[in-house]
Motif scaffolding. Structure first.
Motif, short mmCIF file in Angstrom:
data_model
loop_
_atom_site.label_atom_id
_atom_site.label_comp_id
_atom_site.label_asym_id
_atom_site.label_seq_id
_atom_site.Cartn_x
_atom_site.Cartn_y
_atom_site.Cartn_z
N GLU A 117 0.82 -1.21 0.00
CA GLU A 117 0.00 0.00 0.00
C GLU A 117 0.85 1.27 0.00
N ASP A 118 2.14 1.14 0.34
CA ASP A 118 3.05 2.28 0.35
C ASP A 118 3.76 2.49 -0.99
N GLY A 119 3.57 1.55 -1.91
CA GLY A 119 4.30 1.62 -3.17
C GLY A 119 5.63 0.90 -3.13
N ASP A 174 13.63 -6.29 -1.74
CA ASP A 174 12.77 -5.12 -1.58
C ASP A 174 12.66 -4.44 -2.93
N GLY A 175 11.44 -3.97 -3.26
CA GLY A 175 11.26 -3.38 -4.58
C GLY A 175 10.22 -2.28 -4.60
N ILE A 176 10.12 -1.65 -5.77
CA ILE A 176 9.19 -0.55 -6.01
C ILE A 176 8.02 -1.06 -6.85
N ARG A 177 6.84 -0.76 -6.41
CA ARG A 177 5.61 -1.17 -7.09
C ARG A 177 5.54 -0.59 -8.51
N SER A 202 -1.18 12.08 13.79
CA SER A 202 -0.72 13.40 14.22
C SER A 202 0.03 14.07 13.07
N GLU A 203 0.13 15.37 13.14
CA GLU A 203 0.84 16.11 12.10
C GLU A 203 2.30 15.69 12.04
N ASN A 204 2.89 15.41 13.21
CA ASN A 204 4.29 14.98 13.24
C ASN A 204 4.46 13.64 12.55
N GLU A 205 3.54 12.69 12.83
CA GLU A 205 3.59 11.38 12.19
C GLU A 205 3.43 11.52 10.68
N LYS A 206 2.53 12.40 10.27
CA LYS A 206 2.29 12.60 8.84
C LYS A 206 3.54 13.13 8.15
N GLN A 207 4.21 14.08 8.77
CA GLN A 207 5.41 14.65 8.16
C GLN A 207 6.54 13.63 8.08
N LEU A 208 6.64 12.76 9.08
CA LEU A 208 7.65 11.70 9.04
C LEU A 208 7.37 10.73 7.89
N MET A 209 6.09 10.38 7.71
CA MET A 209 5.71 9.49 6.62
C MET A 209 6.01 10.13 5.27
N ILE A 210 5.68 11.41 5.13
CA ILE A 210 5.91 12.11 3.87
C ILE A 210 7.39 12.18 3.55
N ALA A 211 8.21 12.47 4.56
CA ALA A 211 9.66 12.55 4.35
C ALA A 211 10.22 11.21 3.90
N GLU A 212 9.74 10.12 4.52
CA GLU A 212 10.23 8.78 4.16
C GLU A 212 9.80 8.41 2.75
N LEU A 213 8.56 8.71 2.40
CA LEU A 213 8.07 8.40 1.06
C LEU A 213 8.82 9.20 -0.01
N LYS A 214 9.09 10.46 0.26
CA LYS A 214 9.84 11.27 -0.70
C LYS A 214 11.25 10.73 -0.88
N MET A 216 12.14 7.56 -0.59
CA MET A 216 12.06 6.31 -1.35
C MET A 216 11.60 6.55 -2.78
N ASN A 217 10.80 7.61 -3.00
CA ASN A 217 10.38 8.06 -4.32
C ASN A 217 9.75 6.96 -5.18
N PRO A 218 8.66 6.32 -4.70
CA PRO A 218 7.98 5.32 -5.52
C PRO A 218 7.29 5.98 -6.71
N PRO A 219 6.99 5.22 -7.79
CA PRO A 219 6.39 5.81 -8.99
C PRO A 219 5.05 6.49 -8.72
N ASN A 220 4.29 5.98 -7.75
CA ASN A 220 2.97 6.56 -7.46
C ASN A 220 3.04 7.53 -6.28
N LEU A 221 4.18 8.20 -6.13
CA LEU A 221 4.38 9.10 -5.00
C LEU A 221 3.32 10.18 -4.92
N ASP A 222 3.00 10.81 -6.04
CA ASP A 222 2.04 11.92 -6.02
C ASP A 222 0.68 11.46 -5.50
N ALA A 223 0.25 10.27 -5.94
CA ALA A 223 -1.05 9.76 -5.50
C ALA A 223 -1.05 9.46 -4.01
#
Length: 229
Positions: A117-119, A174-177, A202-214, A216-223
């Protein structure tokens, strides 16, 4: 996260004898202690088959920057491993052999942003195992046999204990979707079962998730980022 798919045993099978033949070629090489030293007891070691710098002791699961993985010197002699990797048509972010020695235990833990679900995702191909290995994922024991291919959602709490008389060795990818992996996964489960339910974070948790996703840069990052807004 109740409806998310925790694990999949894919309808593919790899020759256990050929897997072991490749492992035995490099069994006496230098296996590096796993870096998460607080997460296990006993001996848990790894060899990288691909890494950013091409070295087999670069076993980190989270590569830095945009540099792609390249084969290590270990992979050059392992022709069956090469065949398997070539058959998986997705970008690899980590390709390792992980060895859990007799009596060793990996403590209950989670791996951030490592579910489909994370890409991003993780596959396990057991090479050497035994009936007394206890792999627990989200409270349920998974029996992963030699030559099988499994997906596990590592966002859920999981642990491993080798209570047998033989070291356990898995090939872990480990791979990218992408579209190829969507076809593979959605044949085994409904695509809606790979969508994270809306939850209050929480806003802090959200920002940590966003930073980690950016990072890793999966192809569906924007979505994914749009869903987090």
């Amino acid at each position: 996260m109740d409806k998310l798919v925790r694990s999949i045993k894919f309808p593919m099978f790899f020759d256990p004898e050929r897997l072991k033949k490749d492992v035995y070629k490099i069994i006496d090489k230098n296996w590096t202690n796993h870096y998460n030293t607080n997460d296990y007891s006993g001996k848990w070691t790894s060899i990288a088959l691909m890494s950013q710098n091409g070295k087999s002791d670069s076993i980190f699961a989270l590569p830095s920057g945009d540099e792609k993985l390249v084969p290590t010197e270990i992979l050059e002699s392992c022709t069956y491993f090469q065949e398997i990797l070539d058959s998986f048509l997705f970008e690899k972010t980590a390709v390792r052999l992980l060895k859990l020695d007799v009596g060793a235990e990996i403590k209950p833990h989670t791996d951030n942003c490592l579910g489909y679900e994370d890409g991003c995702f993780r596959l396990h191909i057991p090479i050497i195992t035994n009936s007394k290995v206890e792999f627990i994922l989200d409270g349920n024991r998974l029996i992963m046999n030699e030559g099988e291919c499994w997906y596990i959602d590592a966002n859920f709490i999981h642990s491993v204990a080798n209570r047998g008389a033989q070291d356990r060795i898995h090939l872990v990818l480990d791979g990218i979707r992408n579209e190829w992996t969507d076809h593979l996964f959605f044949k085994e489960a409904d695509q809606n079962d790979f969508v994270r339910p809306a939850t209050e974070v929480s806003e802090n948790e959200k920002q940590l998730m966003i930073a980690e996703l950016k990072r890793m840069n999966p192809p569906n990052l924007d979505a994914i980022l749009k869903d987090l807004e």
